[in-house]
Structures are given as C-alpha cells and as structure tokens.
Design a protein around this motif. Structure first.
Motif, PDB file in Angstrom:
ATOM      1  N   LEU A   1     -26.416  34.053 126.109  1.00 23.56           N
ATOM      2  CA  LEU A   1     -25.600  33.948 127.316  1.00 23.56           C
ATOM      3  C   LEU A   1     -25.545  35.274 128.067  1.00 23.56           C
ATOM      4  CD1 LEU A   1     -22.570  31.818 126.089  1.00 23.56           C
ATOM      5  CD2 LEU A   1     -24.140  31.191 127.909  1.00 23.56           C
TER       6      LEU A   1
ATOM      7  N   ASN B   1     -21.478  33.684 131.766  1.00 18.68           N
ATOM      8  CA  ASN B   1     -21.287  32.238 131.599  1.00 18.68           C
ATOM      9  C   ASN B   1     -22.519  31.439 131.988  1.00 18.68           C
ATOM     10  OD1 ASN B   1     -21.202  32.629 134.340  1.00 18.68           O
ATOM     11  ND2 ASN B   1     -19.387  31.376 134.707  1.00 18.68           N
ATOM     12  N   ILE B   2     -23.692  32.086 132.010  1.00 15.57           N
ATOM     13  CA  ILE B   2     -24.939  31.389 132.285  1.00 15.57           C
ATOM     14  C   ILE B   2     -25.970  31.753 131.217  1.00 15.57           C
ATOM     15  CG2 ILE B   2     -24.514  31.302 134.774  1.00 15.57           C
ATOM     16  CD1 ILE B   2     -26.506  33.603 135.114  1.00 15.57           C
TER      17      ILE B   2
ATOM     18  N   TYR C   1     -31.971  28.252 134.789  1.00 10.95           N
ATOM     19  CA  TYR C   1     -30.686  28.680 134.241  1.00 10.95           C
ATOM     20  C   TYR C   1     -29.701  27.527 134.247  1.00 10.95           C
ATOM     21  CZ  TYR C   1     -31.204  33.746 133.650  1.00 10.95           C
ATOM     22  OH  TYR C   1     -31.557  34.994 133.194  1.00 10.95           O
TER      23      TYR C   1
ATOM     24  N   ASP D   1     -25.299  26.721 133.424  1.00  7.65           N
ATOM     25  CA  ASP D   1     -24.003  27.350 133.134  1.00  7.65           C
ATOM     26  C   ASP D   1     -23.452  26.719 131.856  1.00  7.65           C
ATOM     27  OD1 ASP D   1     -22.847  24.884 133.798  1.00  7.65           O
ATOM     28  OD2 ASP D   1     -22.166  25.543 135.766  1.00  7.65           O
ATOM     29  N   VAL D   2     -22.262  27.145 131.444  1.00  8.28           N
ATOM     30  CA  VAL D   2     -21.733  26.692 130.157  1.00  8.28           C
ATOM     31  C   VAL D   2     -21.228  25.255 130.185  1.00  8.28           C
ATOM     32  CG1 VAL D   2     -21.181  28.999 129.314  1.00  8.28           C
ATOM     33  CG2 VAL D   2     -19.500  27.759 130.706  1.00  8.28           C
ATOM     34  N   THR D   3     -21.263  24.625 131.346  1.00 11.74           N
ATOM     35  CA  THR D   3     -20.955  23.187 131.408  1.00 11.74           C
ATOM     36  C   THR D   3     -22.227  22.355 131.265  1.00 11.74           C
ATOM     37  OG1 THR D   3     -21.206  22.947 133.811  1.00 11.74           O
ATOM     38  CG2 THR D   3     -19.065  23.741 132.992  1.00 11.74           C
TER      39      THR D   3
ATOM     40  N   LYS E   1     -24.634  22.485 133.612  1.00 13.63           N
ATOM     41  CA  LYS E   1     -25.194  22.282 134.945  1.00 13.63           C
ATOM     42  C   LYS E   1     -26.363  23.232 135.155  1.00 13.63           C
ATOM     43  CE  LYS E   1     -24.034  22.546 139.859  1.00 13.63           C
ATOM     44  NZ  LYS E   1     -22.977  22.861 140.854  1.00 13.63           N
TER      45      LYS E   1
ATOM     46  N   ILE F   1     -28.065  25.484 137.248  1.00 21.73           N
ATOM     47  CA  ILE F   1     -27.732  26.198 138.481  1.00 21.73           C
ATOM     48  C   ILE F   1     -28.961  26.832 139.123  1.00 21.73           C
ATOM     49  CG2 ILE F   1     -25.346  26.629 137.788  1.00 21.73           C
ATOM     50  CD1 ILE F   1     -26.216  29.449 136.968  1.00 21.73           C
TER      51      ILE F   1
ATOM     52  N   LYS G   1     -28.204  34.215 141.788  1.00 17.65           N
ATOM     53  CA  LYS G   1     -27.696  33.333 140.738  1.00 17.65           C
ATOM     54  C   LYS G   1     -27.506  31.892 141.195  1.00 17.65           C
ATOM     55  CE  LYS G   1     -25.544  36.792 137.749  1.00 17.65           C
ATOM     56  NZ  LYS G   1     -24.304  37.286 137.101  1.00 17.65           N
ATOM     57  N   LYS G   2     -27.702  31.642 142.469  1.00 16.40           N
ATOM     58  CA  LYS G   2     -27.658  30.275 142.975  1.00 16.40           C
ATOM     59  C   LYS G   2     -29.057  29.680 143.064  1.00 16.40           C
ATOM     60  CE  LYS G   2     -23.468  31.003 145.745  1.00 16.40           C
ATOM     61  NZ  LYS G   2     -22.895  30.969 147.129  1.00 16.40           N
TER      62      LYS G   2
END
Length: 388
Positions: free
Chosen positions: A296, A299-300, A311, A313-315, A317, A319, A348-349
């Motif tokens: 990690l 949080n990615i 990449y 994220d911690v859900t 998704k 991203i 990061k998007k």
C-alpha cells in the motif's frame, strides 16, 4: 608553543571539537625520532607534546593512550583524564569505558572515575541502558550506574528488547525483566525478541506467542509465527496462513496460501496465485483476483492483471485503469508510466499530465523529470515544458 616542521610524520586521527562556538581540529602525532605520540592542531602546533607509547583513534571526544603497556585516556585538548593504569580500555559508549585489570573488567566514566572496580570476567558494551556481565561463565547484567540488577546466574543473557532479556539455562530459554525478575522460567527451545508486546517462542519446532507476563496467548502449534504488526500476527500451519490478534485469538482462519503483514489496517492475501486485500475485521475488501498487489502507498495499491498495471484504493475501486505496461510508485501526486514502450506522466486519478511519447522517463521528483527522446536527454516541468 613549539611549531612542527613539515617533514614530521603525522597520523591523521582527526577529531573535531566544538569549543565556545569554535571548531578546532586535533591530530594524533607520532614523533619519528622518539616514536612517542602527542597531539597537534591543524597548523602543526603542539597541543600535547609527544609522551605516550601509542594513541588510538578518538571516540566520543577521547583518545585512548598507552604508556609502559598500561592504558588511560585524554580529551581533545590533551588533558589527561585517566592516567594509564589499566591493562586494556575499550572505546567509550554512552560516556562509559570498559576497563580491564588483571583479567577482570570494570567501568570508568568520562571523568576518569572508576564507578565499578574490575571484578567481572567480561563486560559487554552497553545496549538499551544495560551492561551484560560474565562471571565464572555465568551471565547477568548491571545498569549504567554499575548497579548489579541480575547476579550472573544464567548460561547466556541476550540484549534486552522492550524491557525484557531472553536468558538461557542449559538448552532452554526464558525471560527476565529489567528488574532482574524471572518472568518465564527457561523452558523454550528458542525465544525471539519482544516486538509490540509479544514474543515468539519455540518448542519442538512449533511456534506460538507469549505476552509481557509470560502467558502463552496461543497454543505452541504453528509452523511459523511472524512478529506483531498493526495489532495482528501472521501465522502458518500446514502451508496455510491466517492471523491472530494481540490476545492470541485466531481472527482470520488459516485458509490463505500466503499473506502479508497489515499496513494501514489492510493486509494482502493470496489464494490460488491470485491476490486480494483484507481489512482488519477479516473481510475481503478486494477478493483475490489480481496476479499481484504491491504494498500500500497510503490508501492505494498498484496491481497487475494479465500483464497490465493500474491502481486500486482500499475499497477495491480501480482508480487508475489497468492499461499500463509499467508504473513507478507514486512520490507525491504524480508518477511516470509507460504504454507501448512510450513514457508519460499521470496523476492519482489516472489523468495524463505529460503525453506518452518519450523513450524513457525517470520519476517525477521535486519539480522535474528526466526524459529521453530520439537519443536526446533533457528535463521537463509539470507542464511538459523543456527546462534546463
């Protein structure tokens, strides 16, 4: 003050002393005529006329000196703090010198005061505020004031971690606290250093955990136990992996082929060569489906699937879409990535900041990145503009 000629032999054992805001350099000097040692300043002036038979490189601002086969020490000004009288002196640590006389070891402080008369067969350099001592092949320990906390009793005492010493009697290990009290009688084949309040213990090649009170919080049954991280310890049995919490409760059953320590409340898990992500409650927030998940970054996390990189994220998704051939780890908000052997910069998007047209690109560190295009190397700013 006598000034030395330039053809004198100077051994550069340098010491920088800060005295009233002024830096003075001292050099240990050996007179080639008398073969005696003294100190000179950086201009070759005597600070201390040669009179010692030998002088060692400075440690903590002091030179150990030898005269008539006896050792003492001086400070950087040449002042004799301890006249040579010991058979051996070890370099100081935390302002304390281990000294030897008639094969017995004691301790002298940096003012030359003997705070412990030589009486032990050996004293080890201090670690975590204690000296380990040896007498008649038995081990104990004293504090930095030379107070004996544990009379030499055990066959071995290891340096403390988190306030506990592992001790050995015969072939078995136990623990002693900083007060010298035995917490765990020697009964384990091995004890690893305490980490985050827990220690790994071994009996008959099986492992478990004990707490600060010496209580076995898990059965000694696992093939491997890893140190506590993030409130959990990773355990393995019969090639399956799970987790126990700080109380020893098996909060994640041993069902994974592999797993990694918790970071920021999440752990990477592996099943059938597929990688996923689990939270601290044992819930799979990302089911094992990726070919790899990297550590990690906040949080990615970078993931790979079918040789493409993106990449999540911690859900779980995605991203940054899994369309890249390579992505550097983020250093801030931007990172370099490649598609079809061409490099560009993304955020990061997953938005393209610098177009993918360069033959190579380093990380975006600071305010620029180095790129190569058609054999030419140069720098770009965040706008993709060439800069010197």
């Amino acid at each position: 003050m006598k000034h030395l000629k330039l053809n004198k032999t100077i051994f550069l054992l340098l010491l920088a002393l800060i005295t009233q805001g002024k830096t003075i350099a001292q050099e240990a000097y050996s007179d080639p005529v008398t073969d005696k040692w003294g100190l000179i300043d950086e201009e070759g002036n005597y600070i201390l006329a040669p009179k010692y038979d030998k002088m060692f490189a400075p440690e903590e601002g002091f030179f150990i000196v030898v005269k008539n086969k006896k050792q003492g020490f001086i400070d950087g000004t040449g002042r004799e703090i301890l006249a040579p009288k010991y058979d051996d002196i070890f370099a100081p640590k935390e302002g304390l010198f281990i000294v030897v006389k008639n094969n017995k070891s004691g301790i002298v402080n940096n003012t030359g005061k003997e705070i412990l008369a030589p009486k032990y067969d050996r004293i080890f350099a201090p670690d975590s505020g204690y000296f380990i001592t040896v007498l008649n092949n038995k081990y104990g320990f004293i504090d930095l004031n030379a107070k004996e906390i544990l009379v030499p009793t055990y066959d071995e005492v290891l340096a403390p971690e988190e306030g506990f010493f592992a001790v050995k009697q015969g072939s078995k290990y136990g623990t002693v606290n900083e007060a010298g009290k035995q917490i765990v009688a020697p009964k384990y084949d091995q004890i690893f250093a305490y980490h985050n309040g827990l220690a790994i213990v071994v009996i008959n090649e099986k492992q478990g955990l004990i707490d600060n009170n010496g209580k076995e919080i898990t059965p000694i049954k696992y093939d491997k136990v890893y140190g506590s991280e993030g409130g959990f310890s990773l355990v393995t049995l019969n090639n399956k992996t799970g987790f126990v919490d700080q109380t020893g409760k098996e909060v994640v059953s041993l069902k994974y082929d592999d797993a990694f320590d918790f970071t920021n409340g999440f752990a990477i898990i592996v099943t059938n060569n597929k990688w996923g992500l689990m939270n601290a409650k044992g819930k799979e927030v990302v089911p094992p489906k990726y070919d790899k998940i990297f550590a990690l970054e906040g949080n990615i996390a970078q993931v790979i699937l079918k040789e493409k990189v993106g990449y999540i994220d911690v859900t779980g998704k995605e991203i940054i879409p899994l369309k890249y051939d390579s992505i550097f780890a983020f250093d801030g908000e931007y990172t370099s990535a490649s598609i079809n052997n061409k490099w560009g910069l993304i955020n990061k998007k997953g938005q393209t900041i610098i177009p993918f047209k360069y033959d190579s690109m380093t990380c975006y560190c600071g305010e620029r990145t180095e790129v190569e295009l058609n054999g030419e190397t140069f720098y770009l700013n965040i706008k993709g503009e060439r800069i010197d």
